[in-house]
Design a protein around this motif. Sequence first.
Motif, short mmCIF file in Angstrom:
data_model
loop_
_atom_site.label_atom_id
_atom_site.label_comp_id
_atom_site.label_asym_id
_atom_site.label_seq_id
_atom_site.Cartn_x
_atom_site.Cartn_y
_atom_site.Cartn_z
N ARG A 282 -9.68 16.21 -14.08
CA ARG A 282 -9.46 15.70 -15.44
C ARG A 282 -8.86 16.77 -16.36
NH1 ARG A 282 -11.76 10.74 -16.43
NH2 ARG A 282 -13.28 9.99 -14.90
N ALA A 283 -9.19 18.04 -16.11
CA ALA A 283 -8.69 19.10 -16.98
C ALA A 283 -7.22 19.42 -16.73
CB ALA A 283 -9.52 20.36 -16.77
N ASN A 284 -6.67 18.95 -15.63
CA ASN A 284 -5.26 19.20 -15.31
C ASN A 284 -4.42 18.07 -15.89
OD1 ASN A 284 -2.76 19.80 -14.26
ND2 ASN A 284 -3.45 19.96 -12.14
N ARG A 285 -3.62 18.37 -16.91
CA ARG A 285 -2.87 17.34 -17.60
C ARG A 285 -1.40 17.75 -17.75
NH1 ARG A 285 -5.99 13.50 -19.56
NH2 ARG A 285 -4.32 12.73 -20.89
N GLY A 286 -0.82 18.29 -16.66
CA GLY A 286 0.60 18.61 -16.66
C GLY A 286 1.44 17.36 -16.95
N GLU A 287 2.60 17.56 -17.56
CA GLU A 287 3.41 16.42 -18.01
C GLU A 287 3.83 15.53 -16.84
OE1 GLU A 287 7.28 15.51 -20.83
OE2 GLU A 287 7.16 17.42 -19.78
N ARG A 288 4.40 16.12 -15.79
CA ARG A 288 4.84 15.30 -14.65
C ARG A 288 3.66 14.62 -13.99
NH1 ARG A 288 7.93 18.77 -11.12
NH2 ARG A 288 9.83 18.02 -12.13
N LEU A 289 2.57 15.36 -13.80
CA LEU A 289 1.38 14.79 -13.18
C LEU A 289 0.89 13.58 -13.96
CD1 LEU A 289 -1.14 14.78 -11.35
CD2 LEU A 289 -2.15 16.50 -12.86
N MET A 290 0.79 13.69 -15.28
CA MET A 290 0.25 12.61 -16.07
C MET A 290 1.20 11.42 -16.15
SD MET A 290 -2.72 13.57 -16.57
CE MET A 290 -3.14 12.05 -17.44
N THR A 291 2.52 11.69 -16.13
CA THR A 291 3.48 10.58 -16.12
C THR A 291 3.30 9.73 -14.88
OG1 THR A 291 5.10 11.81 -17.43
CG2 THR A 291 5.93 9.99 -16.09
N ILE A 292 3.20 10.40 -13.73
CA ILE A 292 3.03 9.68 -12.46
C ILE A 292 1.65 9.03 -12.40
CG2 ILE A 292 2.85 9.97 -9.96
CD1 ILE A 292 5.00 12.15 -10.22
N TRP A 293 0.63 9.77 -12.80
CA TRP A 293 -0.75 9.24 -12.74
C TRP A 293 -0.89 7.98 -13.59
CZ3 TRP A 293 -4.88 10.40 -9.76
CH2 TRP A 293 -6.09 9.81 -10.12
N ASN A 294 -0.43 8.05 -14.83
CA ASN A 294 -0.59 6.90 -15.72
C ASN A 294 0.24 5.71 -15.24
OD1 ASN A 294 -2.38 8.19 -17.47
ND2 ASN A 294 -0.74 9.08 -18.69
N GLY A 295 1.40 5.99 -14.66
CA GLY A 295 2.20 4.90 -14.10
C GLY A 295 1.49 4.23 -12.94
N LEU A 296 0.90 5.01 -12.06
CA LEU A 296 0.18 4.46 -10.92
C LEU A 296 -1.08 3.73 -11.36
CD1 LEU A 296 0.45 7.42 -8.38
CD2 LEU A 296 1.61 5.22 -8.23
N LEU A 297 -1.70 4.24 -12.41
CA LEU A 297 -2.94 3.65 -12.90
C LEU A 297 -2.73 2.19 -13.32
CD1 LEU A 297 -5.76 4.88 -13.14
CD2 LEU A 297 -5.28 5.33 -15.55
N GLU A 298 -1.54 1.89 -13.81
CA GLU A 298 -1.23 0.52 -14.22
C GLU A 298 -1.24 -0.45 -13.04
OE1 GLU A 298 2.52 0.73 -16.11
OE2 GLU A 298 1.84 1.99 -17.78
N ASP A 299 -0.91 0.08 -11.84
CA ASP A 299 -0.79 -0.78 -10.67
C ASP A 299 -1.98 -0.70 -9.74
OD1 ASP A 299 1.77 -1.27 -11.64
OD2 ASP A 299 2.64 0.34 -10.45
N ALA A 300 -2.88 0.29 -9.96
CA ALA A 300 -3.96 0.53 -9.02
C ALA A 300 -4.89 -0.68 -8.93
CB ALA A 300 -4.76 1.76 -9.42
N PRO A 301 -5.27 -1.10 -7.69
CA PRO A 301 -6.21 -2.22 -7.55
C PRO A 301 -7.59 -1.92 -8.07
CG PRO A 301 -5.80 -1.17 -5.43
CD PRO A 301 -4.84 -0.56 -6.40
N MET A 302 -7.93 -0.61 -8.22
CA MET A 302 -9.25 -0.24 -8.73
C MET A 302 -9.18 1.18 -9.23
SD MET A 302 -12.86 -0.26 -6.73
CE MET A 302 -12.07 0.56 -5.37
N THR A 303 -9.85 1.45 -10.33
CA THR A 303 -9.88 2.80 -10.87
C THR A 303 -11.30 3.30 -10.92
OG1 THR A 303 -10.08 1.98 -13.14
CG2 THR A 303 -7.87 2.37 -12.30
N GLY A 304 -11.45 4.57 -11.26
CA GLY A 304 -12.77 5.18 -11.33
C GLY A 304 -13.10 5.88 -10.05
N ALA A 305 -14.32 6.36 -9.90
CA ALA A 305 -14.75 7.01 -8.67
C ALA A 305 -14.75 5.98 -7.55
CB ALA A 305 -16.14 7.61 -8.85
#
Length: 309
Positions: A282-305
């Motif tokens: 969670r502490a790692n918030r690089g720009e490229r990382l967060m762009t890809i992460w947030n994009g994938l989060l929109e499509d993920a079938p489930m989030t969280g642990a």
Amino acid sequence: MQLEWLEDFIELAQVRSLSRAAENRCVTHPAFGRRIRALEDWAGVALIERKQPLSLTPAGLLFLDAATQALERLNTVRAQFQDSGRYQDTPLRIATGRTLASDFFPDWYETLTARFGVFPVSIVTSGAQEAIRRLAAREVDLLLIFSSPQTHLLIDPDRFESMTLTTEALLPVSAPLADGTPRFAISADGQGPVVPWLALSPSLTLRGALARHLAGLPQRLSLRMIYEADSYEAILEMARRGNGLAWLPRMAVRKALDAGDLVIAAGPNYQFSFDISLHRLRANRGERLMTIWNGLLEDAPMTGAEEKI
């Protein structure tokens, strides 16, 4: 003095338990204790009261404030560097296993570049525990892993954000006989002659998941382990050569099944599904990382642990 010592100390100050802090930092209790003592040696003063309940010394409280500010400042400056054009070619670092690296990642990467544009990636492969340690130590940006109860215990949702990318299946496979039936098969009731088993090593995530699935079936299988390896590829080759029955991920055996080199050796009761999941600190918030992460989060079938397994 190493930055990870500051991170260790901040974690210890939050949980007030050496064993819990060591677990969260993915190191052994003795190793964690040595790192805290090394930090105290560097500071030249005791930072913690070694009694129950654990507490910080007055010097430790002062040092905690300084360590927190120092890390925040360094991470802010690092993020600024990453956002600048000077470091545009810095690769996204991903820890994963050999099978995911070869059989899942290439197709997945193509979907990512089609959506986010081409970007450099650095892949490092290892076992699950080592990969989780690398993520916790910020040696990598992402962890791509087979989910299991073991990884669920090691990945603290307070420190890591997680998502499920897709669901995969573990299949019982065998080389075929001339008529196309399995050389080594398991009957619907699990009864029959002892079957030679090409086993996953206990160090592999899916070995424990398979054991739990088989233990939950009403019938006990007659299996005799004749080969064990920590490589899915090695087990696949032994199965293709007709040496026994193996449980392997669908992605690893897809080509062999299509070519007729392997066939399914048991019914649906002996197959089971598991998740392929992605994790970040969670502490790692690089720009490229967060762009890809947030994009994938929109499509993920489930989030969280990892919640399903």
